[in-house]
Design a protein around this motif. Sequence first.
Motif, PDB file in Angstrom:
ATOM      1  N   SER A   1       3.252  -4.237 -12.147  1.00 23.84           N
ATOM      2  CA  SER A   1       2.106  -4.598 -11.316  1.00 23.84           C
ATOM      3  C   SER A   1       0.936  -3.648 -11.509  1.00 23.84           C
ATOM      4  O   SER A   1      -0.196  -4.015 -11.267  1.00 23.84           O
ATOM      5  CB  SER A   1       2.510  -4.617  -9.853  1.00 23.84           C
ATOM      6  N   ALA A   6      -0.810 -10.177  -6.063  1.00 22.11           N
ATOM      7  CA  ALA A   6       0.139 -11.206  -5.626  1.00 22.11           C
ATOM      8  C   ALA A   6      -0.596 -12.538  -5.586  1.00 22.11           C
ATOM      9  O   ALA A   6      -1.665 -12.652  -4.989  1.00 22.11           O
ATOM     10  CB  ALA A   6       0.680 -10.856  -4.249  1.00 22.11           C
ATOM     11  N   GLN A  17       0.488 -15.506  -4.503  1.00 22.95           N
ATOM     12  CA  GLN A  17       0.858 -16.532  -3.536  1.00 22.95           C
ATOM     13  C   GLN A  17      -0.310 -16.866  -2.617  1.00 22.95           C
ATOM     14  O   GLN A  17      -1.128 -16.009  -2.309  1.00 22.95           O
ATOM     15  CB  GLN A  17       2.049 -16.057  -2.681  1.00 22.95           C
ATOM     16  N   ARG A  60      -0.451 -17.325   0.450  1.00 25.03           N
ATOM     17  CA  ARG A  60      -0.481 -16.617   1.730  1.00 25.03           C
ATOM     18  C   ARG A  60      -1.159 -15.259   1.619  1.00 25.03           C
ATOM     19  O   ARG A  60      -1.591 -14.692   2.601  1.00 25.03           O
ATOM     20  CB  ARG A  60       0.935 -16.432   2.268  1.00 25.03           C
ATOM     21  N   PHE A  61      -1.219 -14.751   0.390  1.00 25.86           N
ATOM     22  CA  PHE A  61      -1.865 -13.461   0.203  1.00 25.86           C
ATOM     23  C   PHE A  61      -3.293 -13.589  -0.310  1.00 25.86           C
ATOM     24  O   PHE A  61      -3.917 -12.598  -0.675  1.00 25.86           O
ATOM     25  CB  PHE A  61      -1.054 -12.607  -0.792  1.00 25.86           C
ATOM     26  N   LEU A 110      -6.010 -11.424   0.964  1.00 32.50           N
ATOM     27  CA  LEU A 110      -6.005  -9.997   0.649  1.00 32.50           C
ATOM     28  C   LEU A 110      -6.804  -9.681  -0.605  1.00 32.50           C
ATOM     29  O   LEU A 110      -6.946  -8.521  -0.967  1.00 32.50           O
ATOM     30  CB  LEU A 110      -4.560  -9.520   0.464  1.00 32.50           C
ATOM     31  N   ILE A 134      -9.387  -6.785  -0.921  1.00 32.95           N
ATOM     32  CA  ILE A 134      -8.856  -5.426  -0.973  1.00 32.95           C
ATOM     33  C   ILE A 134      -8.494  -5.060  -2.401  1.00 32.95           C
ATOM     34  O   ILE A 134      -8.681  -3.925  -2.831  1.00 32.95           O
ATOM     35  CB  ILE A 134      -7.615  -5.300  -0.060  1.00 32.95           C
ATOM     36  N   TYR A 135      -7.995  -6.050  -3.105  1.00 33.01           N
ATOM     37  CA  TYR A 135      -7.599  -5.762  -4.474  1.00 33.01           C
ATOM     38  C   TYR A 135      -8.803  -5.582  -5.372  1.00 33.01           C
ATOM     39  O   TYR A 135      -8.895  -4.623  -6.121  1.00 33.01           O
ATOM     40  CB  TYR A 135      -6.747  -6.913  -5.033  1.00 33.01           C
ATOM     41  N   ARG A 174     -11.998  -5.100  -4.871  1.00 31.48           N
ATOM     42  CA  ARG A 174     -13.168  -4.263  -4.613  1.00 31.48           C
ATOM     43  C   ARG A 174     -13.154  -3.073  -5.574  1.00 31.48           C
ATOM     44  O   ARG A 174     -12.118  -2.484  -5.845  1.00 31.48           O
ATOM     45  CB  ARG A 174     -13.180  -3.799  -3.166  1.00 31.48           C
ATOM     46  N   CYS A 198     -10.506  -2.362   4.566  1.00 28.89           N
ATOM     47  CA  CYS A 198      -9.199  -1.764   4.836  1.00 28.89           C
ATOM     48  C   CYS A 198      -9.275  -0.912   6.085  1.00 28.89           C
ATOM     49  O   CYS A 198      -8.551   0.062   6.221  1.00 28.89           O
ATOM     50  CB  CYS A 198      -8.695  -0.928   3.662  1.00 28.89           C
ATOM     51  N   LEU A 243       9.374 -13.703   4.415  1.00 28.79           N
ATOM     52  CA  LEU A 243       8.323 -13.242   3.518  1.00 28.79           C
ATOM     53  C   LEU A 243       8.543 -13.734   2.101  1.00 28.79           C
ATOM     54  O   LEU A 243       7.771 -13.423   1.212  1.00 28.79           O
ATOM     55  CB  LEU A 243       8.289 -11.716   3.522  1.00 28.79           C
ATOM     56  N   GLU A 272       6.162 -10.104  -6.460  1.00 27.32           N
ATOM     57  CA  GLU A 272       7.379  -9.698  -5.752  1.00 27.32           C
ATOM     58  C   GLU A 272       7.160  -8.435  -4.938  1.00 27.32           C
ATOM     59  O   GLU A 272       7.798  -8.238  -3.906  1.00 27.32           O
ATOM     60  CB  GLU A 272       8.518  -9.455  -6.750  1.00 27.32           C
ATOM     61  N   PHE A 273       6.266  -7.606  -5.480  1.00 28.56           N
ATOM     62  CA  PHE A 273       6.120  -6.295  -4.871  1.00 28.56           C
ATOM     63  C   PHE A 273       5.476  -6.352  -3.487  1.00 28.56           C
ATOM     64  O   PHE A 273       5.968  -5.721  -2.547  1.00 28.56           O
ATOM     65  CB  PHE A 273       5.287  -5.400  -5.792  1.00 28.56           C
ATOM     66  N   LEU A 274       4.435  -7.122  -3.374  1.00 26.02           N
ATOM     67  CA  LEU A 274       3.704  -7.115  -2.106  1.00 26.02           C
ATOM     68  C   LEU A 274       4.567  -7.583  -0.934  1.00 26.02           C
ATOM     69  O   LEU A 274       4.588  -6.917   0.101  1.00 26.02           O
ATOM     70  CB  LEU A 274       2.428  -7.950  -2.238  1.00 26.02           C
ATOM     71  N   PRO A 275       5.282  -8.682  -1.065  1.00 28.60           N
ATOM     72  CA  PRO A 275       6.150  -9.067   0.060  1.00 28.60           C
ATOM     73  C   PRO A 275       7.167  -7.989   0.412  1.00 28.60           C
ATOM     74  O   PRO A 275       7.428  -7.739   1.597  1.00 28.60           O
ATOM     75  CB  PRO A 275       6.854 -10.321  -0.450  1.00 28.60           C
ATOM     76  N   ILE A 311       5.446  -5.328   2.325  1.00 28.23           N
ATOM     77  CA  ILE A 311       5.201  -5.776   3.698  1.00 28.23           C
ATOM     78  C   ILE A 311       6.481  -5.670   4.520  1.00 28.23           C
ATOM     79  O   ILE A 311       6.478  -5.199   5.657  1.00 28.23           O
ATOM     80  CB  ILE A 311       4.669  -7.226   3.688  1.00 28.23           C
ATOM     81  N   ASN A 331      -2.252  -1.615  -2.156  1.00 32.09           N
ATOM     82  CA  ASN A 331      -1.223  -2.564  -1.735  1.00 32.09           C
ATOM     83  C   ASN A 331      -0.778  -2.317  -0.302  1.00 32.09           C
ATOM     84  O   ASN A 331      -0.524  -3.262   0.440  1.00 32.09           O
ATOM     85  CB  ASN A 331      -0.015  -2.475  -2.678  1.00 32.09           C
ATOM     86  N   CYS A 364      -2.639  -1.080   1.986  1.00 27.03           N
ATOM     87  CA  CYS A 364      -3.727  -1.625   2.801  1.00 27.03           C
ATOM     88  C   CYS A 364      -3.582  -3.133   2.921  1.00 27.03           C
ATOM     89  O   CYS A 364      -3.761  -3.718   4.004  1.00 27.03           O
ATOM     90  CB  CYS A 364      -5.076  -1.294   2.173  1.00 27.03           C
ATOM     91  N   CYS A 365      -3.246  -3.767   1.809  1.00 27.11           N
ATOM     92  CA  CYS A 365      -3.055  -5.214   1.816  1.00 27.11           C
ATOM     93  C   CYS A 365      -1.934  -5.583   2.782  1.00 27.11           C
ATOM     94  O   CYS A 365      -2.059  -6.546   3.551  1.00 27.11           O
ATOM     95  CB  CYS A 365      -2.685  -5.703   0.422  1.00 27.11           C
ATOM     96  N   SER A 374      -3.127  -5.265   6.252  1.00 26.35           N
ATOM     97  CA  SER A 374      -4.048  -6.356   6.540  1.00 26.35           C
ATOM     98  C   SER A 374      -3.274  -7.653   6.758  1.00 26.35           C
ATOM     99  O   SER A 374      -3.570  -8.431   7.669  1.00 26.35           O
ATOM    100  CB  SER A 374      -5.023  -6.490   5.381  1.00 26.35           C
ATOM    101  N   PHE A 375      -2.305  -7.857   5.915  1.00 28.88           N
ATOM    102  CA  PHE A 375      -1.502  -9.077   6.045  1.00 28.88           C
ATOM    103  C   PHE A 375      -0.777  -9.100   7.376  1.00 28.88           C
ATOM    104  O   PHE A 375      -0.727 -10.124   8.060  1.00 28.88           O
ATOM    105  CB  PHE A 375      -0.490  -9.133   4.896  1.00 28.88           C
TER     106      PHE A 375
END
Lengths: 226, 794
Positions: free
Chosen positions: A50, A72, A74, A76-77, A80, A83-84, A86, A225, B268, B329-332, B335, B373, B375-376, B379-380
Amino acid sequence: MTTTNNPPQPTQYNFKVVLLGEGCVGKTSIVLRYVEDKFNPQHISTLQASFLTKKVNLDNGNKVQLNIWDTAGQERFHALGPIYYRGSHGAILVYDITDQDSFQKVKNWVKELKRMLGSEIILTIAGNKIDLEEQRTVQEDDAVAYAESVGAHYFETSAKTNENIDELFMELTRLMVQHAQQNNQKQRASAQQQFGQRRLIVEDSQDGMDDGMSSQVPDGSRSCCG
Amino acid sequence: MSNTKVQLRMPQQDLKCRNGCGFYGYYQFEGLCSKCFRERNEQRKKLDQVRTASPTSSVTGGQRHDGISVSPRHQPKSTSSGHQKKSETPVENISNTMTKKKSLVPSLVKSLTLQPSSQSSKKHSRQQQQRSHHHKDYVPDPTEAQFILKLRQLRIPDDGRAKLKNEIQHLDYEIRSYLQGNNTKNIDELSELVQNAYSKFSDLVHNDESFQIATNEDREMTIDFFEKVVMTRNHKFLFSPYFTSDEENDVKIQKRIRQLSWITAKHLACCIDEVNAESRELVYNAITELVGIDSFYSPQEKLECTVRCCRHIFELLKHSVGGPASADEFLPALIFVVLKANPVRLHSNINFVTRFTNASRLMSGEGGYYFTNLCCAISFIENLTAQSLSMDQEEFDMLMSGSKPYSTPWESALMACESLHLISENMKRMEMLNTRNQNISKGIAQFNEDLKEFQLEITNKVEAVLAKAPLTILDIKTPEFLIPKARAHLERDQEQLQQIARVLGGHYQYNLISAMDNSNKLSTTSTSRDKHLNSKVLPLPLTPQRVETSSSPKKGISTDDSLLQTSTQSHYLSATDNENIAKMPGRLSPLPPTAGANPTNVDLLFASPIFNYTPFDEQHIRMHDETNDSTDDLLLTAEFRGGLTNINYDFDLSDHSNDNSTTEDVKMNLAEFDPLAETTGLTASSFVSDRPTCLASTPRFPVEFPLDGPNDQQQRIKHEISINLADPPSLLDDSPANESRLPSPLKPMVTDYRGFSSFEIPSISCNTGDFSSLNHSVSNTDADSSTSMDNKPK
């Protein structure tokens, strides 16, 4: 940003490139193909795919470090995204040529990026999975037309067969360097006009010519953020 | 303040400014509108400055002084409240945030509300006290000392170091004077101030001539050091300052995460395997790191912590994904970890890093990516809806409000996992034990077989050895000159003999008894020969005849003996001898039947069968030679040795069995015989002279022995003896030659014993098993003899 300006001329650039696109369009595969030159995830040695960095030596002796940020994909993200991206210098928008929806998604991203970052960011669009030509649903002409309309560069790629991947990144790098240099000049000019306090930076940027970025970035980083 | 606090805690934002200026008040400003708040603050500050003669001019003095010098007691306590949020109720939290902020405002110090929270978390407060202490005095505390050390380690020129120091102090001063200033404080302004200082310093490092010789790495390190020092020093002021809403946000997100505690990895769509023990371990590691962010002061350290946390997550994902994990995969997963960790002061930490770390750090590098991430993820979580979890809105609401309990598969899975883990562990252990057990039983069986084999082998070997080196029992020789004496004596003093037998008992008696039996036989067959023998000086040539008399198998021997003299088939002979001997109880003793001695008698003397067979073999062979040589002296010694060893041994055994006496006693007894033993080597003449000693050791027997006796008388005596079991005539009967030897058996005993002890032979005996039956019978006979023995010496 942390452009270390050595007294010798070759400049070190440090670019942030963000990969955007729907899930499963092959963002990770593209970056892994580019950085590791491997496609099968089983063979890849890095722990994670990543965040990857790649050092590129340009023809004119400039060195560029690409920090490639995967995101990500998906739905649902989606929120976000800001944030990525910027503070990023370039974006690669990936879609799957066999998936019309993913192309639509790219269009959304482009809109959003244009809105949020304007011309600060270099956009490239990658139509991935051309090894699945027979299942293509997004016609190349449409994509090229769209890319031109938004001022983006378009590549048809295949991470699996390693097609156009290097070209994609090289072009993006070239554009980013170009953009950075332009930006720098602009920045210098404006800095000279406006801030006496900034004189130090200006002096610095004379041999580095990338100081403009360092002054942009804090603004971006501070913006959200919270 | 306590009054206002109650109001402020309420979420009613519609309260107007308390001053009644018509603007809305804000609880952060104690219910005042911003304008009134500022005005009042300025007033108070002036008052304070009047009250305390302050050393504000010092570089590090600045605003710290106004916080600490006015409210030295409350400062640490109030900051400590932040650590405690998790355990406190939301209401308290808000009050804490309030108090913390107020504590920086000089005049609001005496609030009662501080008390409850201040009592909690002594540890944290102590830490904080330390820190505040460090700020108060210039005594370098551990961190300061570390910095000094690090500063020395930096490989930059000294003037560069001085500049670095200067810059640090300058930024310190700037930060504090800004915070101390009367202007409206804006965190963004402060952040920009710091960021500008960073970039300025970076330029300095890269362009100043004092850093020219430094490498790029060293420059980077210097910049990092600069940031770290300044941030650690000012952490207290810059970390969630009172003029920001960080604390409230912290509380909000904490509450939010608590509400979302029911979320699982499945919600998630993240591929964390909650049941796997290994991944669980990694999740815990990640959680630990995430929570640990709060415990570091400098933004770099916080970022490093984040990176470590994320590395754990990637490792975790590697297990479930099977390759390098992508952001999808990482972000979920991140979270999920944040939700499960619910770290304290999350917002404050994030904001602190975002504002005050070198901006370049966040825009590039792994740390920046992971931090982004994080922060994401936050935020999520903040914006989480039913939709983003792709579940029913109604259900979501119910779960959020807590009206519907969600069975937490995480916990239950962990529990199940725990017990399953235990079970599997136990199973493994059992398996191990089982295999070990099997091994042991296998080993036992193997060992049993080995034992059997060994036994067989030993018996085979023994048989082989016996076959190879057979026993030839030679008759005991009695010196010729003794025989007539003995006979004479017997004739004369039969009663005496009987008495002797009674008194002496033991082996001698036994010999006599057995001898009588034999004598009966002998009398029938070979009386005439006996006479003839007696007349002869040397008994050797007579042996065959003797043997014939003893028993039918012995006849073989006798012929063999004759053959022996030709020395052709000695082995064969000995073998037959062995067979014969084996048939008789207690006759396994290795001693060869010497020529001229009645074998039966000899056998009786040799009660213990097993000993000395190997040495005996040599002896035996030697004896054959000796017999061939036919020198009396040699024969005598050899014979006596053999016979006597065994006799001695018998005595020992009997003693042990009956008296439970120690071996020492036995030795003592034997020791008495030592002088006799030495005499064994003597010739017949010396023998006679030795007798007195014999007498001393073995009472009376030799003395009373008649020196001369006609053969006829002897025969008669034999008959008589056959009637009275315990009579000396048996000796006479055995052979005229034997008679003369009667005293000798005692002498050799000693010699034998000695040899015995040096040989250390007898240990083999019992185990071979073949002789067990024999042994038994022997021991019986021993017992008999021993009973008589007991009587004898006393």
